[in-house]
Design an enzyme around this catalytic site. Structure first.
Site, mmCIF file in Angstrom:
data_model
loop_
_atom_site.group_PDB
_atom_site.id
_atom_site.type_symbol
_atom_site.label_atom_id
_atom_site.label_comp_id
_atom_site.label_asym_id
_atom_site.label_seq_id
_atom_site.Cartn_x
_atom_site.Cartn_y
_atom_site.Cartn_z
ATOM 1 N N GLY A 22 34.230 46.403 46.376
ATOM 2 C CA GLY A 22 35.319 46.932 47.639
ATOM 3 C C GLY A 22 35.954 48.383 47.313
ATOM 4 O O GLY A 22 36.652 48.581 48.360
ATOM 5 N N ARG A 23 35.718 48.939 46.366
ATOM 6 C CA ARG A 23 36.335 50.341 46.072
ATOM 7 C C ARG A 23 35.178 51.046 45.302
ATOM 8 O O ARG A 23 35.612 51.979 44.528
ATOM 9 C CB ARG A 23 37.567 50.124 45.438
ATOM 10 C CG ARG A 23 37.386 49.301 44.279
ATOM 11 C CD ARG A 23 38.957 49.737 43.291
ATOM 12 N NE ARG A 23 38.864 48.656 42.357
ATOM 13 C CZ ARG A 23 39.505 48.355 41.257
ATOM 14 N NH1 ARG A 23 40.524 49.505 41.158
ATOM 15 N NH2 ARG A 23 39.625 47.248 40.491
ATOM 16 N N LYS A 52 34.031 55.226 41.807
ATOM 17 C CA LYS A 52 34.935 53.998 41.985
ATOM 18 C C LYS A 52 36.134 54.645 42.421
ATOM 19 O O LYS A 52 36.752 55.764 41.904
ATOM 20 C CB LYS A 52 35.289 53.450 40.516
ATOM 21 C CG LYS A 52 36.019 52.023 40.573
ATOM 22 C CD LYS A 52 36.150 51.542 39.320
ATOM 23 C CE LYS A 52 37.021 50.425 39.062
ATOM 24 N NZ LYS A 52 37.118 50.009 37.514
ATOM 25 N N ASP A 71 42.231 48.851 50.082
ATOM 26 C CA ASP A 71 42.200 50.405 50.669
ATOM 27 C C ASP A 71 40.981 51.036 50.262
ATOM 28 O O ASP A 71 40.690 52.017 50.455
ATOM 29 C CB ASP A 71 43.562 50.973 50.502
ATOM 30 C CG ASP A 71 43.787 51.276 48.982
ATOM 31 O OD1 ASP A 71 43.111 50.737 48.184
ATOM 32 O OD2 ASP A 71 44.823 51.901 48.355
ATOM 33 N N GLY A 72 40.232 50.393 49.025
ATOM 34 C CA GLY A 72 39.067 51.078 48.384
ATOM 35 C C GLY A 72 39.423 52.078 47.663
ATOM 36 O O GLY A 72 38.444 52.830 47.210
ATOM 37 N N ARG A 98 31.155 56.543 37.418
ATOM 38 C CA ARG A 98 30.897 55.693 36.353
ATOM 39 C C ARG A 98 29.380 55.657 36.015
ATOM 40 O O ARG A 98 28.514 55.553 37.175
ATOM 41 C CB ARG A 98 31.355 54.032 36.771
ATOM 42 C CG ARG A 98 31.254 53.229 35.817
ATOM 43 C CD ARG A 98 32.285 51.912 35.898
ATOM 44 N NE ARG A 98 31.976 51.119 37.064
ATOM 45 C CZ ARG A 98 32.780 50.266 37.224
ATOM 46 N NH1 ARG A 98 33.825 49.960 36.536
ATOM 47 N NH2 ARG A 98 32.612 49.283 38.440
ATOM 48 N N ARG A 136 25.776 41.815 37.617
ATOM 49 C CA ARG A 136 26.728 40.870 37.283
ATOM 50 C C ARG A 136 26.315 39.363 37.073
ATOM 51 O O ARG A 136 25.535 39.200 38.178
ATOM 52 C CB ARG A 136 28.107 40.835 37.808
ATOM 53 C CG ARG A 136 28.498 42.400 38.196
ATOM 54 C CD ARG A 136 29.100 42.660 39.382
ATOM 55 N NE ARG A 136 29.421 44.001 39.647
ATOM 56 C CZ ARG A 136 30.333 44.774 39.414
ATOM 57 N NH1 ARG A 136 31.637 44.159 38.847
ATOM 58 N NH2 ARG A 136 30.588 45.920 39.682
ATOM 59 N N ASP A 189 32.508 38.256 37.735
ATOM 60 C CA ASP A 189 32.138 39.300 38.297
ATOM 61 C C ASP A 189 32.213 40.790 37.490
ATOM 62 O O ASP A 189 31.951 41.874 37.789
ATOM 63 C CB ASP A 189 32.908 39.456 39.621
ATOM 64 C CG ASP A 189 34.472 39.505 39.367
ATOM 65 O OD1 ASP A 189 34.909 38.536 39.084
ATOM 66 O OD2 ASP A 189 35.266 40.362 39.849
ATOM 67 N N ASN A 190 33.187 40.282 36.352
ATOM 68 C CA ASN A 190 33.091 41.437 35.283
ATOM 69 C C ASN A 190 32.408 41.385 34.091
ATOM 70 O O ASN A 190 32.476 41.968 33.046
ATOM 71 C CB ASN A 190 34.547 41.643 34.899
ATOM 72 C CG ASN A 190 35.524 42.157 36.045
ATOM 73 O OD1 ASN A 190 35.010 42.743 37.130
ATOM 74 N ND2 ASN A 190 36.643 41.921 36.072
HETATM 75 P P1 AMP Z 1 38.540 43.880 39.753
HETATM 76 O O1 AMP Z 1 39.806 43.655 39.521
HETATM 77 O O2 AMP Z 1 38.131 45.431 39.781
HETATM 78 O O3 AMP Z 1 37.332 43.311 39.017
HETATM 79 O O4 AMP Z 1 38.204 43.841 41.430
HETATM 80 C C1 AMP Z 1 37.836 42.463 41.897
HETATM 81 C C2 AMP Z 1 37.553 42.555 43.177
HETATM 82 O O5 AMP Z 1 38.432 43.405 44.007
HETATM 83 C C3 AMP Z 1 36.200 43.400 43.692
HETATM 84 O O6 AMP Z 1 35.442 42.914 44.490
HETATM 85 C C4 AMP Z 1 36.856 44.802 43.698
HETATM 86 O O7 AMP Z 1 36.048 45.559 44.521
HETATM 87 C C5 AMP Z 1 37.936 44.561 44.647
HETATM 88 N N1 AMP Z 1 39.015 45.343 44.650
HETATM 89 C C6 AMP Z 1 39.864 45.683 43.857
HETATM 90 N N2 AMP Z 1 40.718 46.863 43.998
HETATM 91 C C7 AMP Z 1 40.226 47.162 45.507
HETATM 92 C C8 AMP Z 1 40.966 48.101 46.429
HETATM 93 N N3 AMP Z 1 41.711 48.807 46.054
HETATM 94 N N4 AMP Z 1 40.498 48.230 47.491
HETATM 95 C C9 AMP Z 1 39.201 47.217 47.973
HETATM 96 N N5 AMP Z 1 38.793 46.379 47.174
HETATM 97 C C10 AMP Z 1 39.400 46.438 45.619
HETATM 98 MG MG MG Z 2 35.603 44.093 38.517
#
Ligand code: AMP
Ligand code: MG
Length: 497
Positions: free
Chosen positions: A95-96, A116, A128-129, A179, A186, A255-256
């Protein structure tokens, strides 16, 4: 930056793009207002076969900020799902983040090059990506620190400032991280297809992982079972390494969890200061699901989700598939236990395993927990106890051993006296296994504050340099080794979202 000489840009060769379109979405990074360099990693660039001159060029700045598409790159966001804090979320995905493409290093290894914080994608949901500067610096530091410790991890090739403001609890400057990972596939990538009943997707992804990461397993009688076994073993060994360094990941959602076995997602992670087996840093982990002592068990829970996703393709006989999966999962504890004890024996300078080693290890940890001793410094103190080389610099009063440790120290010396290895060998072993410098939470926060509040990156560069040579203690760097004073300690970390 602003190198006038033209330098070679990376050669992309993106095999993931050959997979069906439901595995990803093509999406371009979104331009930023004012790209400015923060840091580049020329040593990593060399390993990857990327021209460090290119990395320092204005073209690279524009590419790594997402303002320009590199030649041969067709940026995409990858699809995945995942279990977050135990609940399934079918709609995650990058998502970002944008995968710019894959590159092949001079040693023939294939890596993803991903941005990222590079803007929204079809998977952004309401996000917001973007990424604030703090989490980008945090990931850069922690991932490079882990790499220097020899822990499998994603790496950081560069960070650039966007010149834009990101809205979080309070407005923050934005940044984009570059990165590097052996791949970003995953456990959640498999769950994405499995949960939709898309067996073909699961199989295609498994075949892709086998050929990309484990080609030696393709000829196995049950290649998908071999894949599962390999992922389980890597995950068990990885988490054993985390435990050995007092590292708390903080957000061990499926997912991590990377199939290649590298640590990924340095959101709310932290190294522990004082040893507390129940330590939790993440502000959102209210139940302590991902606390230090739970990490090994959660690792098994996570690979169980992979086993579940692979079940339909493990064996044509579904009963046998269950038996196979169960056997593979049972092996997790064996892999973890062996890896963990080997790591701890290394930390304690013990040679060939002897009965009683595990008990001795556990007794030390019990005293450390009871006395709330600093995890890193306590082990470093042990290195000082056996150090003979003249170049060795002791941590001195950075760690004062309490008298509660003295009985254990005697037992330990007694145990060591039965080993055959030389003092020099033992020193080498212990020095490598017991860093003096970790990316301590309070220091990470300080360097982020300096960068965010004053635009001063010097503290960040200084800390990075120190954690990149974690076992090379020097008295002049003592301040970096010190445990935080009570008023300095940082008890909570936050996701970068
Ligand atoms: P994470 O906490 O990094 O494991 O992210 C969990 C999910 O939320 C993943 O699909 C990310 O791409 C999405 N995500 C986290 N932060 C953002 C953001 N600011 N904008 C869009 N997607 C996000
Ligand atoms: Mg993640």
């Amino acid at each position: 930056m602003n190198t006038p000489t033209p330098a070679a840009s990376p050669q992309f060769d993106t095999t993931f793009a050959s997979l069906p379109e439901r595995f990803y979405s093509y999406a371009k990074p979104v331009r930023v207002a004012n790209a400015a360099p923060i840091i580049q990693n020329p040593a990593l660039a060399k390993e990857l076969g990327i021209d460090p001159q290119w990395l320092a060029s204005d073209e690279a700045l524009q590419v790594l900020a997402g303002n320009q598409t590199a030649m041969g790159s067709a940026p995409m966001a990858q699809a995945y799902a995942g279990h977050q804090f135990g609940s399934f979320n079918p709609q995650l995905g990058d998502g970002r983040a944008h995968l710019l493409g894959e590159i092949v290093s001079p040693s023939g290894e294939r890596f993803d090059l991903q941005l990222k914080g590079s803007g929204p994608t079809p998977y952004s949901r309401r996000g917001d990506g973007r990424s604030p500067l703090g989490p980008v610096l945090r990931e850069y530091l922690l991932s490079e620190a882990m790499a220097a410790l020899g822990v499998p991890t994603t790496r950081s090739l560069a960070a650039v400032a966007t010149g834009e403001t990101v809205m979080r609890q309070s407005p923050a400057p934005g940044a984009v991280l570059t990165r590097i990972a052996p791949s970003h596939i995953r456990v959640g990538s498999f769950e994405n297809f499995a949960m939709q009943g898309d067996e073909d997707g699961v199989k295609t992804l498994a075949d892709y992982c086998l050929s990309r990461h484990f080609p030696h397993l393709i000829k196995q009688p049950q290649p998908y079972l071999a894949l599962l076994n390999e992922v389980i073993e890597r995950q068990a060994k990885l988490i054993a390494q985390w435990q050995g360094f007092g590292f708390i990941h903080g957000v061990m959602n499926t997912d991590n969890v990377l199939i290649c076995g590298a640590t990924v997602d340095y959101g709310p992670c932290a190294f522990m200061d004082e040893f507390n087996p129940d330590k939790v840093f993440s502000s959102i982990d209210r139940q302590g699901r991902y606390r230090y002592n739970q990490q090994p068990g959660i690792g098994q829970w996570n690979v169980t989700r992979l086993a579940q996703a692979l079940l339909p393709i493990l064996n044509t006989n579904s009963d046998q598939a269950l038996v196979d999966a169960q056997q593979a999962l049972d092996d997790y504890a064996k892999h973890y236990g062996m890896a963990y004890q080997r790591i701890m024996s290394n930390k304690l300078g013990m040679g060939e395993p002897q009965p009683g080693d595990q008990v001795l290890t556990q007794q030390l940890l019990a005293v450390m927990a009871e006395q709330q001793l600093d995890f890193t410094l306590c082990f470093r103190y042990l290195v000082d106890q056996i150090a003979t080389p003249t170049q060795h610099q002791a941590i001195g009063d950075a760690f004062i051993a309490p008298h509660e440790l003295s009985v254990w120290l005697q037992q330990w010396q007694q145990r060591l006296s039965t080993d055959l290895q030389t003092k020099e060998q033992r020193y080498e072993q212990m020095n490598r296994a017991n860093p003096a410098f970790i990316a301590r939470n309070h220091q990470v926060e300080l360097v982020i504050r300096a960068a965010e509040d004053m635009g001063d990156y010097q503290p960040f560069y200084a800390l990075l340099k120190v954690v990149q040579s974690p076992c090379n203690y020097q008295k002049k760097l003592k301040s970096f080794a010190l445990a935080p004073m009570p008023q300095e300690a940082v008890q909570h970390t936050f996701c970068g979202t």
